[in-house]
Design a protein around this motif. Structure first.
Motif, short mmCIF file in Angstrom:
data_model
loop_
_atom_site.label_atom_id
_atom_site.label_comp_id
_atom_site.label_asym_id
_atom_site.label_seq_id
_atom_site.Cartn_x
_atom_site.Cartn_y
_atom_site.Cartn_z
N SER A 83 0.84 -1.20 0.00
CA SER A 83 0.00 0.00 0.00
C SER A 83 0.86 1.24 0.00
N CYS A 84 0.55 2.18 -0.85
CA CYS A 84 1.30 3.43 -0.92
C CYS A 84 0.42 4.46 -1.62
N GLN B 163 2.05 1.99 -7.30
CA GLN B 163 1.18 1.31 -6.35
C GLN B 163 -0.12 2.03 -6.03
N SER B 164 -0.21 3.32 -6.31
CA SER B 164 -1.46 4.03 -6.03
C SER B 164 -2.42 4.02 -7.21
N VAL C 231 -4.09 -1.15 -10.29
CA VAL C 231 -3.05 -1.95 -9.64
C VAL C 231 -3.47 -2.28 -8.21
N ALA C 232 -3.99 -1.30 -7.50
CA ALA C 232 -4.45 -1.53 -6.13
C ALA C 232 -5.59 -2.53 -6.09
N ALA C 233 -6.51 -2.41 -7.05
CA ALA C 233 -7.66 -3.32 -7.10
C ALA C 233 -7.22 -4.76 -7.35
N CYS C 234 -6.22 -4.93 -8.19
CA CYS C 234 -5.73 -6.27 -8.49
C CYS C 234 -5.02 -6.86 -7.26
N GLY C 235 -4.25 -6.04 -6.55
CA GLY C 235 -3.60 -6.51 -5.33
C GLY C 235 -4.63 -6.93 -4.29
N ASP C 236 -5.69 -6.15 -4.15
CA ASP C 236 -6.74 -6.47 -3.19
C ASP C 236 -7.46 -7.76 -3.60
N ALA C 237 -7.73 -7.90 -4.91
CA ALA C 237 -8.42 -9.10 -5.40
C ALA C 237 -7.56 -10.34 -5.20
N LEU C 238 -6.25 -10.18 -5.33
CA LEU C 238 -5.35 -11.31 -5.13
C LEU C 238 -5.40 -11.79 -3.68
N SER C 239 -5.47 -10.86 -2.75
CA SER C 239 -5.52 -11.23 -1.34
C SER C 239 -6.85 -11.89 -0.97
N GLU D 252 -12.20 -16.17 -1.66
CA GLU D 252 -13.62 -15.87 -1.52
C GLU D 252 -14.24 -15.33 -2.79
N ASN D 253 -13.42 -14.73 -3.69
CA ASN D 253 -13.97 -14.17 -4.92
C ASN D 253 -12.97 -14.30 -6.07
N PRO D 254 -12.78 -15.50 -6.59
CA PRO D 254 -11.78 -15.70 -7.65
C PRO D 254 -12.11 -14.94 -8.93
N GLN D 255 -13.40 -14.72 -9.21
CA GLN D 255 -13.76 -14.00 -10.43
C GLN D 255 -13.28 -12.55 -10.41
N ALA D 256 -13.25 -11.97 -9.22
CA ALA D 256 -12.75 -10.59 -9.10
C ALA D 256 -11.28 -10.52 -9.49
N LEU D 257 -10.51 -11.53 -9.08
CA LEU D 257 -9.09 -11.56 -9.45
C LEU D 257 -8.93 -11.70 -10.96
#
Length: 333
Positions: free
Chosen positions: A23-24, A48-49, A53-61, A65-70
């Motif tokens: 996060s940055c 990173q902001s 890019v941030a959305a993809c990092g969040d989806a990866l984590s 629970e939500n593989p389609q989001a990734l």
């Protein structure tokens, strides 16, 4: 075998899910078209902001629970040509890994039983997921050539998985071929009661009681050809598959000869010999193929005299080509 590949694929896929995001809060302008020439790892803070890019990092984590989001987020990054190539390649690996994980789940749930109908819909979904994962690994390697080495291992595992998925249908088909062969033999010999069991088995497998050996072998050949296309970039796997394909074509050639389709028998045997000529067959397999080819050639040559004048020319040409293919094959063994 498939369970082993599923486990190995999961372990391998997990190794390429590393995501270099923290996060940055540095602003980024999408208008920088030269960004693709810059490495993310050289200056990660710069990117990173970015919302995507941030959305993809969040989806990866949150992929459990939500593989389609990734999958959606990773696809968005790959389309962003203004992002560094290594970042887009990382997104591609994440997307491919998730698809491979999905394919492994489908494979685990798939139940193959030669005594029951072929689960066509389930298998096609599995093939589609495995094929897309394999393709995405290849794309990820091409997007960032400097990182292609780290992707190569995962890409090869994905291709092995895809190959095994294709072969499942061939393994299901071969018992059906044996049953259809038994029915045809009983009909030719006049011992129809002996075919009752085979007819019942074909029916239980969701096939017509008069399903032909030729028809089933053509289906197996088509599946093997689809598998070959899926491993075109893996020479060792392709050679392995070509041996299987050559064997199926040899069987198909013999099946055609048994029902007096001489020209088709010759065509299939020529293709089989060409595929097998460069090696890969064991000594006994090579001898068996040579004997089968010789028998088909003799049958085709003898059948010429029963053909119409219009068909004789093609039959003679194919007989000559088959004879040459046999000589070439034998010279390579």
């Amino acid at each position: 075998m498939l369970r082993h590949l599923v486990l190995r694929t999961r372990l391998r896929a997990g190794s390429v899910w590393a995501w270099p995001l923290q996060s940055c809060g540095v602003e980024f302008s999408r208008g920088q078209s030269s960004a693709a020439q810059v490495s993310y790892l050289v200056d990660p803070v710069r990117w990173q902001s970015d919302p995507d890019v941030a959305a993809c990092g969040d989806a990866l984590s949150r992929r459990e629970e939500n593989p389609q989001a990734l999958l959606r987020a990773a696809a968005t990054l790959q389309q962003r040509l203004d992002l560094p190539s290594d970042l887009r390649a990382s997104a591609g690996r994440a997307q491919a890994g998730e698809l491979l994980r999905h394919a492994a789940t489908l494979a685990k749930a798939l139940r193959i039983d030669p005594s029951k109908p072929w689960p066509s819909t389930h298998h096609e979904h599995l093939v589609a997921a495995a094929k897309e994962a394999s393709m995405l690994y290849a794309v990820a390697g091409s997007v960032d050539p400097l990182d292609s080495g780290s992707v190569a291992g995962a890409a090869l595992e994905a291709q092995k998985f895809l190959l095994e998925v294709h072969l499942l249908e061939i393994r299901w088909l071969m018992p059906q071929v044996q049953r259809a062969r038994a029915v045809a033999h009983a009909e030719r010999s006049g011992s129809l009661p002996q075919s009752d069991v085979a007819v019942q088995q074909l029916s239980a497998a969701g096939l017509s009681s008069n399903a032909s050996e030729e028809e089933l072998l053509r289906r197996a050949v088509a599946r093997a050809e689809a598998a070959e296309a899926g491993v075109a970039e893996a020479p060792a796997l392709k050679k392995q598959l070509q041996v299987t394909l050559a064997g199926l074509m040899s069987d198909l050639s013999l099946a055609c000869a048994c029902i007096d389709k001489s020209c088709e028998a010759a065509k299939q045997m020529i293709r089989a010999l060409c595929l097998a000529a460069d090696g890969g067959l064991g000594k006994e397999e090579a001898e068996r193929m040579s004997e089968t080819a010789q028998a088909v050639w003799e049958h085709c040559t003898k059948s010429v005299k029963h053909l119409s004048p219009e068909a004789t020319g093609e039959a003679l040409r194919l007989s000559t080509e088959l004879g040459a293919a046999i000589l070439h094959f034998n010279s390579k063994q």
